[in-house]
Design a protein around this motif. Structure first.
Motif, PDB file in Angstrom:
ATOM      1  N   GLN A  44       0.854  -1.183   0.000  1.00 25.38           N
ATOM      2  CA  GLN A  44       0.000   0.000   0.000  1.00 25.38           C
ATOM      3  C   GLN A  44       0.891   1.233   0.000  1.00 25.38           C
ATOM      4  O   GLN A  44       1.918   1.277   0.666  1.00 25.38           O
ATOM      5  N   ASP A  45       0.500   2.237  -0.750  1.00 29.71           N
ATOM      6  CA  ASP A  45       1.222   3.499  -0.773  1.00 29.71           C
ATOM      7  C   ASP A  45       1.269   4.071   0.640  1.00 29.71           C
ATOM      8  O   ASP A  45       0.297   3.989   1.380  1.00 29.71           O
ATOM      9  N   LYS A  46       2.401   4.633   1.018  1.00 26.81           N
ATOM     10  CA  LYS A  46       2.555   5.200   2.356  1.00 26.81           C
ATOM     11  C   LYS A  46       1.671   6.417   2.596  1.00 26.81           C
ATOM     12  O   LYS A  46       1.347   6.741   3.727  1.00 26.81           O
ATOM     13  N   TYR A  47       1.305   7.106   1.545  1.00 26.55           N
ATOM     14  CA  TYR A  47       0.669   8.405   1.715  1.00 26.55           C
ATOM     15  C   TYR A  47      -0.722   8.504   1.100  1.00 26.55           C
ATOM     16  O   TYR A  47      -1.373   9.525   1.229  1.00 26.55           O
ATOM     17  N   ARG A  48      -1.137   7.450   0.412  1.00 28.02           N
ATOM     18  CA  ARG A  48      -2.440   7.461  -0.253  1.00 28.02           C
ATOM     19  C   ARG A  48      -3.073   6.076  -0.113  1.00 28.02           C
ATOM     20  O   ARG A  48      -2.392   5.118   0.226  1.00 28.02           O
ATOM     21  N   PRO A  49      -4.349   5.937  -0.422  1.00 31.04           N
ATOM     22  CA  PRO A  49      -5.010   4.631  -0.251  1.00 31.04           C
ATOM     23  C   PRO A  49      -4.681   3.607  -1.342  1.00 31.04           C
ATOM     24  O   PRO A  49      -4.965   2.425  -1.171  1.00 31.04           O
ATOM     25  N   GLU A  50      -4.080   4.035  -2.429  1.00 29.04           N
ATOM     26  CA  GLU A  50      -3.782   3.104  -3.518  1.00 29.04           C
ATOM     27  C   GLU A  50      -2.671   2.124  -3.118  1.00 29.04           C
ATOM     28  O   GLU A  50      -1.915   2.349  -2.201  1.00 29.04           O
ATOM     29  N   TYR A  51      -2.604   1.049  -3.915  1.00 32.18           N
ATOM     30  CA  TYR A  51      -1.541   0.052  -3.772  1.00 32.18           C
ATOM     31  C   TYR A  51      -0.586   0.169  -4.947  1.00 32.18           C
ATOM     32  O   TYR A  51      -0.955   0.646  -6.013  1.00 32.18           O
ATOM     33  N   TRP A  52       0.630  -0.267  -4.718  1.00 26.35           N
ATOM     34  CA  TRP A  52       1.660  -0.289  -5.755  1.00 26.35           C
ATOM     35  C   TRP A  52       2.072  -1.731  -5.990  1.00 26.35           C
ATOM     36  O   TRP A  52       2.293  -2.477  -5.046  1.00 26.35           O
TER      37      TRP A  52
END
Length: 131
Positions: A44-52
């Motif tokens: 999961q992105d550290k700063y947003r709800p999206e995943y990488w």
């Protein structure tokens, strides 16, 4: 294989980052995580709800790149900084590793130390104090 510093800028290494919601990336992750020779990080992105979902050849990881640069430059010591899951392999090979205050817990557990958040210039402050 890279034999000179100049060759670091040549070659056919590729790196893909897919950014989306977890449910959208999970099926792709399940398909690619077992492919031999592919390094895969799903986080999961550290700063947003999206995943990488990050994909690269197994020999093109941050850790492999740092080890090769260390050899080419004759470095005696490698110090690294990070905050996310894609930094784990790099932390494992470094001589010293510093997780930012806002790093994931897994990274903090293997770090040499914890520094200020990257949102308050933790790395820059560490460098100014130690170099």
């Amino acid at each position: 294989m890279v034999d000179t510093k100049e060759q670091l800028y040549e070659g056919k290494t590729c790196y893909f980052t897919f950014i989306a919601l977890r449910d959208e990336l999970q099926p792709l992750y399940e398909r690619v995580k077992q492919i031999a020779g592919i390094h895969c990080v799903f986080q999961q992105d550290k700063y947003r709800p999206e995943y990488w979902l990050e994909l690269c050849p197994g020999n093109a990881t941050k850790a492999a790149a740092i080890q090769r640069v260390k050899q080419l430059c004759g470095c005696q010591k490698v110090i690294v900084f990070g905050d996310s899951a894609n930094d784990i392999s790099m932390f494992q090979m470094a001589d010293e590793s510093y997780a930012t205050q806002n790093a994931i817990d897994e990274l903090k557990e293997i770090a040499t130390g914890i520094i200020e958040s990257n949102q308050t210039d933790g790395v820059a402050k560490w460098l100014a104090a130690h170099l």
